[in-house]
Design a protein around this motif. Structure first.
Motif, PDB file in Angstrom:
ATOM      1  N   TYR A  16       0.964  -1.212  -0.272  1.00 33.67           N
ATOM      2  CA  TYR A  16       0.075   0.003   0.112  1.00 33.67           C
ATOM      3  C   TYR A  16       0.676   1.244   0.007  1.00 33.67           C
ATOM      4  CZ  TYR A  16      -3.319   3.770   1.599  1.00 33.67           C
ATOM      5  OH  TYR A  16      -4.103   4.799   1.475  1.00 33.67           O
ATOM      6  N   SER A  17       1.866   1.212   0.778  1.00 38.20           N
ATOM      7  CA  SER A  17       2.864   2.275   0.678  1.00 38.20           C
ATOM      8  C   SER A  17       3.499   2.642  -0.682  1.00 38.20           C
ATOM      9  CB  SER A  17       3.955   2.125   1.806  1.00 38.20           C
ATOM     10  OG  SER A  17       3.482   1.922   3.105  1.00 38.20           O
ATOM     11  N   LEU A  18       3.877   1.624  -1.494  1.00 41.07           N
ATOM     12  CA  LEU A  18       4.456   1.714  -2.763  1.00 41.07           C
ATOM     13  C   LEU A  18       3.164   2.324  -3.732  1.00 41.07           C
ATOM     14  CD1 LEU A  18       6.450   1.093  -5.008  1.00 41.07           C
ATOM     15  CD2 LEU A  18       5.630  -1.054  -5.101  1.00 41.07           C
ATOM     16  N   TYR A  19       2.087   1.846  -3.454  1.00 43.94           N
ATOM     17  CA  TYR A  19       1.123   2.639  -4.367  1.00 43.94           C
ATOM     18  C   TYR A  19       0.899   4.092  -3.904  1.00 43.94           C
ATOM     19  CZ  TYR A  19      -3.898   3.433  -5.563  1.00 43.94           C
ATOM     20  OH  TYR A  19      -4.974   4.029  -5.983  1.00 43.94           O
ATOM     21  N   ALA A  20       0.722   4.322  -2.786  1.00 39.03           N
ATOM     22  CA  ALA A  20       0.396   5.663  -2.391  1.00 39.03           C
ATOM     23  C   ALA A  20       1.564   6.650  -2.796  1.00 39.03           C
ATOM     24  CB  ALA A  20       0.323   5.783  -0.659  1.00 39.03           C
ATOM     25  N   THR A  21       2.977   6.018  -2.719  1.00 38.16           N
ATOM     26  CA  THR A  21       4.061   6.752  -3.275  1.00 38.16           C
ATOM     27  C   THR A  21       4.004   7.040  -4.668  1.00 38.16           C
ATOM     28  OG1 THR A  21       5.493   5.864  -1.510  1.00 38.16           O
ATOM     29  CG2 THR A  21       6.402   6.676  -3.252  1.00 38.16           C
ATOM     30  N   LEU A  22       3.523   6.051  -5.256  1.00 38.20           N
ATOM     31  CA  LEU A  22       3.159   6.090  -6.889  1.00 38.20           C
ATOM     32  C   LEU A  22       2.209   7.112  -7.148  1.00 38.20           C
ATOM     33  CD1 LEU A  22       3.760   2.332  -8.087  1.00 38.20           C
ATOM     34  CD2 LEU A  22       5.323   4.297  -8.343  1.00 38.20           C
ATOM     35  N   CYS A  23       1.264   7.116  -6.369  1.00 37.87           N
ATOM     36  CA  CYS A  23       0.050   8.144  -6.581  1.00 37.87           C
ATOM     37  C   CYS A  23       0.460   9.575  -6.562  1.00 37.87           C
ATOM     38  CB  CYS A  23      -1.185   7.778  -5.718  1.00 37.87           C
ATOM     39  SG  CYS A  23      -1.994   6.396  -6.237  1.00 37.87           S
ATOM     40  N   GLN A  24       1.538   9.769  -5.668  1.00 36.75           N
ATOM     41  CA  GLN A  24       1.737  11.060  -5.257  1.00 36.75           C
ATOM     42  C   GLN A  24       2.938  11.459  -6.389  1.00 36.75           C
ATOM     43  OE1 GLN A  24       1.342  13.413  -2.792  1.00 36.75           O
ATOM     44  NE2 GLN A  24      -0.329  11.979  -2.446  1.00 36.75           N
ATOM     45  N   LEU A  25       3.692  10.497  -6.876  1.00 36.97           N
ATOM     46  CA  LEU A  25       4.748  10.994  -7.983  1.00 36.97           C
ATOM     47  C   LEU A  25       4.208  10.786  -9.363  1.00 36.97           C
ATOM     48  CD1 LEU A  25       7.788   8.558  -6.750  1.00 36.97           C
ATOM     49  CD2 LEU A  25       7.508  10.967  -6.468  1.00 36.97           C
ATOM     50  N   ASN A  26       3.048  10.073  -9.393  1.00 36.62           N
ATOM     51  CA  ASN A  26       2.568  10.224 -10.781  1.00 36.62           C
ATOM     52  C   ASN A  26       0.904  10.622 -10.746  1.00 36.62           C
ATOM     53  OD1 ASN A  26       4.527   8.794 -11.981  1.00 36.62           O
ATOM     54  ND2 ASN A  26       3.700   7.092 -11.183  1.00 36.62           N
ATOM     55  N   ARG A  27       0.922  11.921 -10.259  1.00 39.01           N
ATOM     56  CA  ARG A  27      -0.267  12.596 -10.318  1.00 39.01           C
ATOM     57  C   ARG A  27      -1.054  12.758 -11.617  1.00 39.01           C
ATOM     58  NH1 ARG A  27       0.218  16.997  -5.249  1.00 39.01           N
ATOM     59  NH2 ARG A  27       0.646  15.614  -3.744  1.00 39.01           N
ATOM     60  N   THR A  28      -0.521  12.855 -12.735  1.00 37.07           N
ATOM     61  CA  THR A  28      -1.131  13.057 -13.797  1.00 37.07           C
ATOM     62  C   THR A  28      -1.846  11.669 -14.384  1.00 37.07           C
ATOM     63  OG1 THR A  28       0.933  12.353 -14.899  1.00 37.07           O
ATOM     64  CG2 THR A  28       0.712  14.952 -14.582  1.00 37.07           C
TER      65      THR A  28
END
Length: 244
Positions: A16-28
């Motif tokens: 889940y932390s990996l997913y949340a991090t990717l969501c922050q980095l790939n907001r587009t």
């Protein structure tokens, strides 16, 4: 058992932390894009780990089903269990998958929990996970190609071809061999054998969909080739364009 639960919880938090991090980095990009990046990461990682555990570290799943779990097998299963719990919750929340895919996730989750709780049969469960995930990177590549508008290209055709070949050869062909060894061996418990049969049935449900897709895709390719051939014949005579 408490240590196993702790490992599984840490795995869920990690994915889940990996997913949340990717969501922050790939907001587009959307949520599904980032979730599929997590799925791709899990697929590549678990293919490598389960291949090492099953085919190098041992024991061999085709000759030793029902063997006691090793510490390395347990760690790999806990890592994968956390992912399946995360992904199943994501799919249920966003309602992106059908009944067959949810059944696959549920059976995978229950199969891992069963092997961890029994303290045996991680050998064949690990092999099943390897067979299930080996087509995962190709499946994700197909989705990403569709998203960027490159699916109707040679790359898309190659991805589809390798997916069908791998799925048929590994999940259906090798999977049948593994299931036969599981059913013929006196060591695994009946519930483990029942789980193996259920997973193989789900694999065939996917296979039926793949056969339908392959037939439809082949017809589309044939129609496109036929139209192109007709156009060339109508437009060219003896190497020169027809003059209307």
């Amino acid at each position: 058992m408490s240590w196993l639960v702790l490992q599984a919880i840490c795995s869920v938090i990690g994915w889940y932390s990996l997913y949340a991090t990717l969501c922050q980095l790939n907001r587009t990009h959307g949520y599904e894009w980032n979730c599929r990046l997590v799925t791709l990461t899990h697929g590549i990682l678990i293919i490598c780990l389960s291949a090492y555990v099953g085919f190098i570290d041992g024991p061999w799943p085709f000759t030793h089903p029902g063997s006691p779990n090793t510490s390395l097998q347990v760690q790999v299963l806990c890592l994968s269990l956390g992912y399946f719990i995360f992904d199943m919750c994501w799919c249920v929340y966003f309602q992106t998958e059908g009944a067959v895919m949810l059944a696959h996730h549920m059976l995978s989750t229950l199969g891992i929990i069963m092997a961890l709780a029994l303290g045996e049969s991680a050998t064949e469960v690990n092999a099943v996970i390897f067979g299930s995930e080996i087509t995962n990177p190709i499946l994700q590549a197909r989705w990403f190609l569709r998203e960027i508008g490159q699916y109707r290209t040679l790359a898309g055709d190659m991805v589809d071809f390798f997916f069908v070949v791998l799925y048929t050869g590994v999940r259906i062909g090798v999977g049948a061999w593994l299931l036969y060894c599981e059913l013929m061996s006196p060591k695994p418990l009946w519930i483990v054998k029942f789980g193996g049969v259920a997973m193989y049935v789900v694999s065939w449900l996917f296979m039926i969909k793949i056969i339908k897709f392959t037939w439809r895709r082949s017809r589309e390719k044939y129609q496109m080739w036929k139209k192109r051939s007709t156009f060339v014949q109508d437009s060219v005579t003896n190497g020169h364009l027809k003059v209307q």
